[in-house]
Design an enzyme around this catalytic site. Structure first.
Site, PDB file in Angstrom:
ATOM      1  N   ASP A  78     -36.227  27.630 -13.256  1.00 57.21           N
ATOM      2  CA  ASP A  78     -34.866  27.551 -13.809  1.00 57.21           C
ATOM      3  C   ASP A  78     -33.908  28.355 -12.936  1.00 57.21           C
ATOM      4  O   ASP A  78     -34.174  29.518 -12.624  1.00 57.21           O
ATOM      5  CB  ASP A  78     -34.887  28.113 -15.245  1.00 57.21           C
ATOM      6  CG  ASP A  78     -33.611  27.800 -16.003  1.00 57.21           C
ATOM      7  OD1 ASP A  78     -32.972  26.773 -15.698  1.00 57.21           O
ATOM      8  OD2 ASP A  78     -33.256  28.583 -16.912  1.00 57.21           O
ATOM      9  N   GLU A 130     -27.360  21.273  -9.838  1.00 60.06           N
ATOM     10  CA  GLU A 130     -26.194  21.342 -10.736  1.00 60.06           C
ATOM     11  C   GLU A 130     -24.917  21.110  -9.943  1.00 60.06           C
ATOM     12  O   GLU A 130     -24.736  21.670  -8.870  1.00 60.06           O
ATOM     13  CB  GLU A 130     -26.155  22.730 -11.410  1.00 60.06           C
ATOM     14  CG  GLU A 130     -24.966  22.940 -12.340  1.00 60.06           C
ATOM     15  CD  GLU A 130     -25.094  24.231 -13.181  1.00 60.06           C
ATOM     16  OE1 GLU A 130     -26.240  24.622 -13.512  1.00 60.06           O
ATOM     17  OE2 GLU A 130     -24.061  24.846 -13.482  1.00 60.06           O
TER      18      GLU A 130
HETATM   19 ZN    ZN Z   1     -28.872  27.310 -17.253  1.00 62.66          ZN
END
Ligand code: ZN
Length: 299
Positions: A78, A130
């Site tokens: 992550d 992202e």
């Molecule tokens: Zn996050």
């Protein structure tokens, strides 16, 4: 069974549900995640931030993968922030890495993500990246609007990087929100229409069941969770420490655990049961979200 995150999320996309991705950081949280998935017959993504120990969480995931072979599981780094961290995770056996370069200018984000995609895909590991930026809840009002993902840019980004799933900023935030969450469902719907790969929502906690249900319905396949799981765990822990522990006592006998004096109706508070109480709260909250996301019975 450990599988690639891409494979898991492609099925979620086809069948219109989302997989829960809880942040895990120790034995209790990894075990709770596997138990929640096993009890609901759901797939699960074990999310691990580098700071919480890549090698440790990889070992724990393999251990519980053997114990719960019926659970489809992906192990994901992550918010990986460096090339070295991604390689370490791949070496440790992660089946997916997030390359988060969302604070960099577009071209640098593309260049650095592409480099990781090349290495990861060479060994069958999927990559999440992202575009736009999901910020922190405590500064939500200040940062929300500037971080939103631009759909045109997202289409190019996916094409240029060849990533497996894209984390989008549509109004969610990490941690607790300052004020009310405002989700841009139209923006999400446009991206869902124009982008083929699975989409990821960071900052699931505090977003509200109705918002999350609608986000999944609109086209999200993975929802990251931590704060709500943590809060429920803390709630259970507080209740245990405060002496309200009927759900613990039911399963305890004089022979349970190395610690604690058994006094007939009650036990001395001990760390073993305290950790178990926290994990139980974490697991309950996680199961709530698995049901909400439609991933129960999708194993
Ligand atoms: Zn996050």
């Amino acid at each position: 069974m450990l599988i690639s995150m891409r494979q898991m999320l492609d099925r979620a996309k086809a069948e219109k549900y989302a997989v829960a991705a809880p942040n895990t950081f120790n034995v209790e949280t990894v075990e709770a995640a596997f138990q929640a998935a096993s009890e609901l017959r759901a797939p699960i993504i074990i999310d691990c931030a580098g700071v919480h120990g890549i090698e440790l969480i990889a070992e724990l995931t393999r251990f519980y993968d053997r114990r719960y072979p019926e659970v489809p599981v992906a192990l994901n780094l992550d918010h990986g922030s460096t090339y070295e961290e991604a390689i370490l995770a791949i070496k440790a056996g992660f089946t997916s890495v997030m390359a988060d370069r969302s604070t960099l200018p577009y071209e640098e984000n593309v260049a650095q993500v592409k480099e990781i995609v090349q290495a990861a895909h060479a060994v069958g590991v999927s990559v999440e990246a992202e575009l736009g930026h999901v910020g922190m809840g405590f500064e939500y009002n200040k940062t929300r609007d500037g971080g939103l993902t631009d759909p045109d840019e997202a289409v190019h980004f996916v094409r240029e990087t060849n990533i497996d799933c894209l984390a989008v900023a549509v109004g969610t935030s990490h941690g607790s929100y300052q004020g009310e969450p405002r989700i841009e469902f139209d923006r999400l719907a446009v991206m869902r229409r124009r982008i083929d790969i699975p989409l990821v929502l960071h900052g699931g906690s505090g977003t509200g069941d109705e918002n999350l249900r609608r986000a999944v319905e609109t086209g999200i396949q993975k929802v990251n969770l931590f704060t709500d799981l943590s809060s429920k765990g803390i709630g259970f822990l507080r209740a245990y420490l405060g002496g309200e522990r009927p759900e613990m006592d039911k399963t305890l006998t004089e022979d349970d655990g190395p610690a604690g004096e058994f006094d007939g109706d009650n036990r001395t508070i001990n760390l073993c049961d305290a950790f178990a109480a926290g994990a139980k709260g974490y697991k309950e909250a996680l199961k709530h979200y698995m049901v909400l996301f439609g991933s129960a019975n999708k194993a």
